[in-house]
Design an enzyme around this catalytic site. Structure first.
Site, PDB file in Angstrom:
ATOM      1  N   CYS A 180      73.145  -0.078  58.923  1.00  0.00           N
ATOM      2  CA  CYS A 180      73.377  -0.772  60.204  1.00  0.00           C
ATOM      3  C   CYS A 180      73.810   0.282  61.198  1.00  0.00           C
ATOM      4  O   CYS A 180      73.284   1.390  61.188  1.00  0.00           O
ATOM      5  CB  CYS A 180      74.407  -1.892  60.044  1.00  0.00           C
ATOM      6  SG  CYS A 180      76.016  -1.342  59.438  1.00  0.00           S
TER       7      CYS A 180
ATOM      8  N   ARG B  48      67.809  -3.115  69.048  1.00  0.00           N
ATOM      9  CA  ARG B  48      68.392  -1.806  68.735  1.00  0.00           C
ATOM     10  C   ARG B  48      67.518  -1.068  67.725  1.00  0.00           C
ATOM     11  O   ARG B  48      67.285   0.137  67.855  1.00  0.00           O
ATOM     12  CB  ARG B  48      69.808  -1.970  68.192  1.00  0.00           C
ATOM     13  CG  ARG B  48      70.854  -2.290  69.239  1.00  0.00           C
ATOM     14  CD  ARG B  48      72.197  -2.610  68.608  1.00  0.00           C
ATOM     15  NE  ARG B  48      72.755  -1.466  67.896  1.00  0.00           N
ATOM     16  CZ  ARG B  48      73.816  -1.540  67.100  1.00  0.00           C
ATOM     17  NH1 ARG B  48      74.403  -2.711  66.894  1.00  0.00           N
ATOM     18  NH2 ARG B  48      74.278  -0.463  66.485  1.00  0.00           N
TER      19      ARG B  48
END
Length: 387
Positions: free
Chosen positions: A240, A182
């Protein structure tokens, strides 16, 4: 039994089992589903004896926030904590059904609102079950209203404007807890409509790298993980997807003694939504060449001053800085896509490509070396450009 004072940020299941009858102990279940999982957990029908549900999604996040899981107000945190019976003297142990995942977010929120007598249960529910300690079916519980008063502490949470100021400050380092795929744009973001990307100058430290079999690694191994990417002199900002697993990094850093740490509350969901980064060509030919040279110069993650000077000769200093800012905001995949599209849009012919490859090689020789990493990068770019 006397009242508990939690001196560590993490406790073991055996420690908790031995202190279940402490008069001020409060056990909180802070479970939320993992954002990358679509199925519910098979453990969610059970809980620790007398556990209380810390509802991150509905009670302990800003209900009017445009992004998920963002910090509630002092008044909201006070009200909801009192509703589940939290007192000023409560010794709070937080767990979740995933081991260590969302429990760290609850731990960090309590610290951000002035309550330090709080710890995360190492291994969470899976570790407790593995030890064959008692569980009970989840059921509604009425609590006496607590007397906890939230007092927001500056510095625990940072926000978009903070990141805009600090992302270019060399004293700060942003560590991103998302998976490597990601972070590098090789896997899509799980939230619909959210683009891939990274905050400029951020580095990747996947939160799962700090865990083994649901548990946080030993202090020695945590120190090794952090030492590969940062040092105690830097002030660390954790990010995050939406502020949940960034708190796992904060937990690991706290356990090994890092002091100057903060969590970016909105994380990539906010940053990636507010900062657009279109892949359309908007450079001159010289600017495209400068971007490509900058990409090549970072093959070993070190920009030599001599290499920088070679690039600056192509464009003025301000243009170089603008290109550098854009490069920092791009992940590896995005950089390659921009270079390929730029070569196409500017209709590079064979001579143009050969000239660019010659400039790349000259760039690598600027410091007097053409090392293995640079050779690999050169071959990769040659293959890409000649397609």
């Amino acid at each position: 039994m006397s009242e508990l004072i939690l001196e560590e940020s993490i406790v073991s299941v055996s420690w908790l089992k031995a202190h279940l009858n402490a008069s001020n102990l409060v056990i909180l279940d802070a479970t939320i589903p993992k954002v990358t999982h679509t199925s519910s957990l098979d453990t969610e029908a059970f809980q620790f004896p007398k556990a209380r549900f810390f509802d991150i999604k509905k009670k302990f996040s800003d209900p009017d926030g445009p992004f998920p899981n963002t910090c509630p107000s002092e008044a909201q945190f006070t009200r909801e904590a009192q509703n589940i019976g939290i007192n000023k003297n409560s010794a709070i142990v937080v767990y979740d059904d995933n081991g260590i995942y969302s429990s760290a977010r609850a731990w960090w929120l309590f610290k951000a609102f002035g309550h330090d007598n709080v710890a995360v249960l190492n291994g969470g529910l899976p570790e407790w079950k593995q030890a064959h300690f008692p569980l009970e079916k989840k059921h509604p519980i009425n609590y006496s209203t607590g007397n906890f008063i939230a007092k927001y502490q500056e510095g625990y949470l940072l926000f978009f404007n903070d990141i805009q100021v600090l992302k270019n400050n060399s004293k700060y380092k942003i560590l991103d807890a998302r998976s490597a795929n990601r972070f590098h744009g090789l896997a899509p973001e799980p939230r619909e409509g959210l683009r891939s990307g990274t905050i400029p100058h951020s580095k990747n430290l996947p939160f799962e790298n700090l865990l083994s079999d649901y548990r946080l690694l030993s202090k020695e191994h945590l120190e090794q993980k952090f030492a590969t990417i940062t040092d105690q002199k830097e002030q660390l900002i954790f990010s995050c997807g939406s502020g949940i697993t960034a708190c796992v990094l904060a937990l690991g850093a706290d356990v090994i003694g890092y002091k100057n740490i903060a969590v970016y509350d909105g994380s990539w969901t906010e940053y990636g939504s507010l900062i657009t980064n279109e892949n359309t060509m908007h450079w001159t030919k010289d600017e495209l060449i400068a971007y490509t040279l900058l990409y090549a110069a970072n093959s070993n993650f070190i920009e030599d001053n001599k290499e920088k000077n070679v690039i600056i000769e192509r464009v003025d200093m301000q243009t170089f800085q603008n290109i550098h800012d854009e490069f920092d905001a791009d992940n590896d995949y995005q950089s390659i896509q921009k270079i390929v599209q730029g070569v196409k849009d500017h209709q590079f012919n064979t001579n143009d490509i050969n000239a660019l490859l010659a400039e790349i090689k000259m760039l690598f020789f600027a410091d007097g070396e053409f090392d293995v990493t640079e050779r690999i990068m050169y071959r990769s770019l040659k293959h890409i450009l000649e397609q």
